[in-house]
Design a protein around this motif. Structure first.
Motif, PDB file in Angstrom:
ATOM      1  N   VAL A 290      37.754  37.115  28.511  1.00 56.15           N
ATOM      2  CA  VAL A 290      37.292  37.356  29.875  1.00 56.15           C
ATOM      3  C   VAL A 290      38.158  38.464  30.454  1.00 56.15           C
ATOM      4  O   VAL A 290      39.385  38.322  30.532  1.00 56.15           O
ATOM      5  N   LEU A 291      37.533  39.548  30.844  1.00 51.95           N
ATOM      6  CA  LEU A 291      38.243  40.655  31.488  1.00 51.95           C
ATOM      7  C   LEU A 291      38.122  40.479  32.997  1.00 51.95           C
ATOM      8  O   LEU A 291      37.103  40.814  33.595  1.00 51.95           O
ATOM      9  N   ALA A 292      39.170  39.919  33.592  1.00 55.52           N
ATOM     10  CA  ALA A 292      39.198  39.649  35.034  1.00 55.52           C
ATOM     11  C   ALA A 292      40.104  40.680  35.698  1.00 55.52           C
ATOM     12  O   ALA A 292      41.081  40.350  36.368  1.00 55.52           O
ATOM     13  N   VAL A 293      39.774  41.930  35.485  1.00 58.24           N
ATOM     14  CA  VAL A 293      40.550  43.057  35.985  1.00 58.24           C
ATOM     15  C   VAL A 293      39.615  43.989  36.744  1.00 58.24           C
ATOM     16  O   VAL A 293      38.396  43.889  36.624  1.00 58.24           O
ATOM     17  N   PRO A 294      40.147  44.925  37.541  1.00 59.02           N
ATOM     18  CA  PRO A 294      39.268  45.875  38.229  1.00 59.02           C
ATOM     19  C   PRO A 294      38.396  46.646  37.248  1.00 59.02           C
ATOM     20  O   PRO A 294      38.736  46.802  36.070  1.00 59.02           O
ATOM     21  N   ALA A 295      37.277  47.158  37.748  1.00 56.81           N
ATOM     22  CA  ALA A 295      36.310  47.846  36.888  1.00 56.81           C
ATOM     23  C   ALA A 295      36.943  49.019  36.157  1.00 56.81           C
ATOM     24  O   ALA A 295      36.628  49.279  34.987  1.00 56.81           O
ATOM     25  N   TYR A 296      37.866  49.744  36.824  1.00 58.80           N
ATOM     26  CA  TYR A 296      38.456  50.908  36.182  1.00 58.80           C
ATOM     27  C   TYR A 296      39.401  50.517  35.052  1.00 58.80           C
ATOM     28  O   TYR A 296      39.608  51.291  34.117  1.00 58.80           O
ATOM     29  N   VAL A 297      39.967  49.325  35.094  1.00 56.50           N
ATOM     30  CA  VAL A 297      40.791  48.844  33.977  1.00 56.50           C
ATOM     31  C   VAL A 297      39.889  48.354  32.845  1.00 56.50           C
ATOM     32  O   VAL A 297      40.123  48.667  31.670  1.00 56.50           O
ATOM     33  N   ALA A 298      38.863  47.587  33.188  1.00 61.40           N
ATOM     34  CA  ALA A 298      37.913  47.114  32.177  1.00 61.40           C
ATOM     35  C   ALA A 298      37.248  48.285  31.461  1.00 61.40           C
ATOM     36  O   ALA A 298      37.004  48.233  30.249  1.00 61.40           O
ATOM     37  N   ARG A 299      36.953  49.342  32.197  1.00 63.84           N
ATOM     38  CA  ARG A 299      36.325  50.527  31.596  1.00 63.84           C
ATOM     39  C   ARG A 299      37.179  51.091  30.467  1.00 63.84           C
ATOM     40  O   ARG A 299      36.683  51.413  29.388  1.00 63.84           O
ATOM     41  N   THR A 300      38.483  51.214  30.697  1.00 65.68           N
ATOM     42  CA  THR A 300      39.377  51.739  29.669  1.00 65.68           C
ATOM     43  C   THR A 300      39.420  50.827  28.455  1.00 65.68           C
ATOM     44  O   THR A 300      39.373  51.289  27.310  1.00 65.68           O
ATOM     45  N   LEU A 301      39.501  49.527  28.681  1.00 63.32           N
ATOM     46  CA  LEU A 301      39.583  48.581  27.571  1.00 63.32           C
ATOM     47  C   LEU A 301      38.307  48.571  26.738  1.00 63.32           C
ATOM     48  O   LEU A 301      38.349  48.344  25.523  1.00 63.32           O
ATOM     49  N   LEU A 302      37.164  48.825  27.386  1.00 61.27           N
ATOM     50  CA  LEU A 302      35.873  48.716  26.695  1.00 61.27           C
ATOM     51  C   LEU A 302      35.343  50.056  26.197  1.00 61.27           C
ATOM     52  O   LEU A 302      34.221  50.125  25.689  1.00 61.27           O
ATOM     53  N   THR A 309      28.675  49.862  28.554  1.00 60.06           N
ATOM     54  CA  THR A 309      29.279  49.117  29.661  1.00 60.06           C
ATOM     55  C   THR A 309      30.344  49.954  30.353  1.00 60.06           C
ATOM     56  O   THR A 309      30.414  49.989  31.589  1.00 60.06           O
ATOM     57  N   ALA A 310      31.186  50.620  29.574  1.00 64.32           N
ATOM     58  CA  ALA A 310      32.246  51.439  30.143  1.00 64.32           C
ATOM     59  C   ALA A 310      31.683  52.534  31.041  1.00 64.32           C
ATOM     60  O   ALA A 310      32.238  52.831  32.111  1.00 64.32           O
ATOM     61  N   ALA A 311      30.585  53.142  30.626  1.00 64.14           N
ATOM     62  CA  ALA A 311      29.971  54.195  31.430  1.00 64.14           C
ATOM     63  C   ALA A 311      29.445  53.643  32.755  1.00 64.14           C
ATOM     64  O   ALA A 311      29.576  54.289  33.804  1.00 64.14           O
ATOM     65  N   GLU A 312      28.867  52.462  32.732  1.00 64.08           N
ATOM     66  CA  GLU A 312      28.397  51.838  33.973  1.00 64.08           C
ATOM     67  C   GLU A 312      29.571  51.472  34.883  1.00 64.08           C
ATOM     68  O   GLU A 312      29.506  51.641  36.107  1.00 64.08           O
ATOM     69  N   LEU A 313      30.655  50.981  34.301  1.00 59.73           N
ATOM     70  CA  LEU A 313      31.833  50.618  35.088  1.00 59.73           C
ATOM     71  C   LEU A 313      32.429  51.830  35.783  1.00 59.73           C
ATOM     72  O   LEU A 313      33.007  51.713  36.871  1.00 59.73           O
ATOM     73  N   ALA A 314      32.316  53.005  35.170  1.00 58.68           N
ATOM     74  CA  ALA A 314      32.875  54.215  35.752  1.00 58.68           C
ATOM     75  C   ALA A 314      32.224  54.571  37.081  1.00 58.68           C
ATOM     76  O   ALA A 314      32.798  55.315  37.882  1.00 58.68           O
ATOM     77  N   ARG A 438      22.907  45.762  33.842  1.00 61.18           N
ATOM     78  CA  ARG A 438      22.949  46.630  32.661  1.00 61.18           C
ATOM     79  C   ARG A 438      24.289  46.544  31.942  1.00 61.18           C
ATOM     80  O   ARG A 438      24.353  46.455  30.711  1.00 61.18           O
ATOM     81  N   LEU A 439      25.372  46.579  32.693  1.00 66.39           N
ATOM     82  CA  LEU A 439      26.680  46.600  32.034  1.00 66.39           C
ATOM     83  C   LEU A 439      26.976  45.276  31.332  1.00 66.39           C
ATOM     84  O   LEU A 439      27.618  45.258  30.276  1.00 66.39           O
ATOM     85  N   ARG A 440      26.505  44.181  31.902  1.00 67.90           N
ATOM     86  CA  ARG A 440      26.708  42.894  31.237  1.00 67.90           C
ATOM     87  C   ARG A 440      25.820  42.758  30.002  1.00 67.90           C
ATOM     88  O   ARG A 440      26.232  42.211  28.980  1.00 67.90           O
ATOM     89  N   ALA A 441      24.601  43.282  30.081  1.00 66.87           N
ATOM     90  CA  ALA A 441      23.693  43.202  28.934  1.00 66.87           C
ATOM     91  C   ALA A 441      24.224  43.994  27.751  1.00 66.87           C
ATOM     92  O   ALA A 441      23.924  43.669  26.593  1.00 66.87           O
ATOM     93  N   ALA A 442      25.012  45.029  28.010  1.00 63.86           N
ATOM     94  CA  ALA A 442      25.526  45.883  26.942  1.00 63.86           C
ATOM     95  C   ALA A 442      26.853  45.397  26.371  1.00 63.86           C
ATOM     96  O   ALA A 442      27.392  46.017  25.443  1.00 63.86           O
ATOM     97  N   LEU A 443      27.399  44.301  26.892  1.00 66.27           N
ATOM     98  CA  LEU A 443      28.661  43.774  26.363  1.00 66.27           C
ATOM     99  C   LEU A 443      28.449  43.144  24.985  1.00 66.27           C
ATOM    100  O   LEU A 443      27.453  42.457  24.761  1.00 66.27           O
ATOM    101  N   PRO A 444      29.391  43.347  24.072  1.00 61.05           N
ATOM    102  CA  PRO A 444      29.280  42.675  22.776  1.00 61.05           C
ATOM    103  C   PRO A 444      29.544  41.186  22.906  1.00 61.05           C
ATOM    104  O   PRO A 444      30.153  40.724  23.887  1.00 61.05           O
ATOM    105  N   ALA A 445      29.082  40.417  21.933  1.00 54.58           N
ATOM    106  CA  ALA A 445      29.284  38.971  21.946  1.00 54.58           C
ATOM    107  C   ALA A 445      30.765  38.647  21.994  1.00 54.58           C
ATOM    108  O   ALA A 445      31.580  39.296  21.339  1.00 54.58           O
TER     109      ALA A 445
END
Length: 476
Positions: A290-302, A309-314, A438-445
């Protein structure tokens, strides 16, 4: 007769391992949900403390909230979590929720019968004095205008302005919406930020009439159920900032591994699940993340594992703000202002966007502060980060200048604290709900995202977002 040998016991499968990245209230709630589901839980927090935007400090020797100070009590998640971790007896209601607007240099009562600034009671709106005669006439015209249905998401400012006029947007909607998101009504999504208005916009019916009917239906439902309306807000004696520590202690006692000062740098898929590289040079492997961090941090990790997903988070912007808290001797006021505080329309060009009379609002704070009056002001919103570049003295001076003009404050504070919250409040731009889908649908399992960037910025919404994330991972 010899006893038959017992069959060898089946090996017990080890519980799946959940790794939660982020130790704000969302991450802590996710850790607790993981334990409830029988998972082995590890939580990482890059800073040295838990809580994110929930933090305690001291002003004039009194404990105060430096971030969020209120829990929305009409949603059960925040109050229920506080009770579950032993803070139930310390839950308190505000002494007053009567708020005002400091508009055109005068304090006005916030009109009753409104929804995020959208008026439903035109008599109360007129009595408040917030709008001029032309603005009031424009609002009344809404009831005879042709229908203006919308079939897609629009900004709050665009639709409310179309139906009720720009003065309602500038003098009512902007200060109320800005108090939640530190954003701009002309950029914030109607469906995401004021979803109650979405069916009215889709039908294109008069907006003021629709709000009136919505509020009346809510009151009628409470009356029919034979229950008193639930309090809108709650606090915690000693400060809402106590909640993260209580949750952290609870999940640690139940077996979760909590680690501060260590963050995640990257992640990749391995045979055993997800391997996460940490800032201390080590790695952790988990079945579920579970990535419970701001979108800009999650974007880097993903960036590599989930580039869509990373592109949507940006595209999720964040606003920065500051909270300046002051303690004054009562002699600094001719009269301590009544009510819980006031909001400020940005169109007036003031430095502060809101002021809260904290020791009037919270009885526990009035008791602990003694002869002191504790006030807090918020400054800054999206695109106005310049205020945060000033030093503490300049920020405090700007806030004090406005307070003096608004409430006749004299003298200097006995103490003050300036808290900066950089890139703290996510902006729900037009199309936000579709973007999150969209960003959640594109997350890997095996990976889920949760927090204020997605499903709501309040404490209950963040807790609910965490619970849904864990539930989704388990079901998937």
């Amino acid at each position: 007769m010899p006893m038959p040998e017992s069959a060898p016991a089946e090996p017990t499968a080890a519980p799946r391992r959940l790794l939660v990245v982020g130790g704000g209230i969302t991450g802590l709630a996710a850790a607790r949900a993981g334990l409830d589901a029988g998972l082995s839980v590890t939580l990482l927090e890059a800073s040295g403390r838990y809580g994110g935007k929930l933090e305690l400090g001291h002003v004039a020797g009194t404990s105060v909230d430096l971030g969020a100070e209120t829990i929305l009590a009409r949603r059960a998640e925040g109050v229920d979590l506080a009770k579950a971790v032993g803070l139930g007896e310390d839950l308190v209601s505000p002494a007053t929720t009567a708020a005002g607007l400091w508009s055109r240099g005068a304090l006005h009562p916030l009109p009753s019968g409104q929804l995020m600034g959208v008026p439903g009671d035109l008599r109360a709106l007129g009595a408040s004095g917030v709008l001029g005669s032309r603005g009031l006439a424009r609002v009344q015209a809404d009831r005879v205008m042709p229908k203006t249905p919308v079939t897609e998401d629009v900004s709050v400012g665009e639709y409310v302005g179309r139906r009720l006029g720009r003065e309602v947007v500038e003098r009512l909607v902007e200060p109320l919406l800005g108090g939640v998101y530190a954003g701009h009504a002309d950029r914030l999504s109607l469906r995401a930020t004021v979803p109650q208005l979405a069916p009215l916009a889709a039908a294109g019916t008069p907006l003021s009439t629709g709000v009136r009917d919505l509020l009346a239906a809510g009151a009628a439902a409470s009356s029919a159920a034979g229950t008193a309306p639930k309090p809108v807000f709650a606090g915690i004696r000693g400060g809402v900032g106590r909640l993260p520590g209580a949750v952290a202690a609870d999940v640690a006692e139940r077996g979760a591994e909590l680690r501060t000062g260590i963050g995640a740098k990257a992640l990749r898929r391995v045979a055993e699940g997800w391997q996460v590289s940490l800032t201390d040079g080590t790695t952790l492997t988990a079945d579920l993340l579970v990535l419970a961090v701001p979108a800009y941090v999650a974007r880097t990790l993903l960036a590599e594992a989930a580039p869509v997903t990373a592109a949507e988070l940006a595209d999720i912007e964040y606003a920065s703000m500051a909270i300046a808290t002051f303690a004054f001797h009562r002699s600094a006021f001719a009269d301590v202002p009544p009510g819980s505080g006031f909001l400020v329309p940005p169109v007036d060009g003031r430095a502060i966007k809101a002021a809260t009379f904290s020791s009037v609002k919270w009885p526990w704070l009035a008791h602990s502060s003694g002869e002191m009056v504790v006030l807090r002001t918020s400054l800054g919103r999206l695109g106005e980060s310049e205020i945060l570049e000033r030093d503490d003295e300049e920020i405090a001076k700007a806030a004090l200048t406005d307070l003096a003009d608004a409430v006749g404050l004299t003298g200097r504070p006995a103490d003050r604290h300036v808290q900066r919250w950089t890139e703290a409040l996510p902006q729900y731009a037009v199309g936000h709900l579709d973007r999150v889908g969209r960003l959640r649908a594109a997350l890997p399992a095996g990976i889920a995202v949760a927090g204020a960037a997605y499903d709501g910025v309040g404490i209950p919404a963040c807790i609910a977002s965490a619970a849904r994330a864990v539930e989704h991972l388990i079901e998937a």
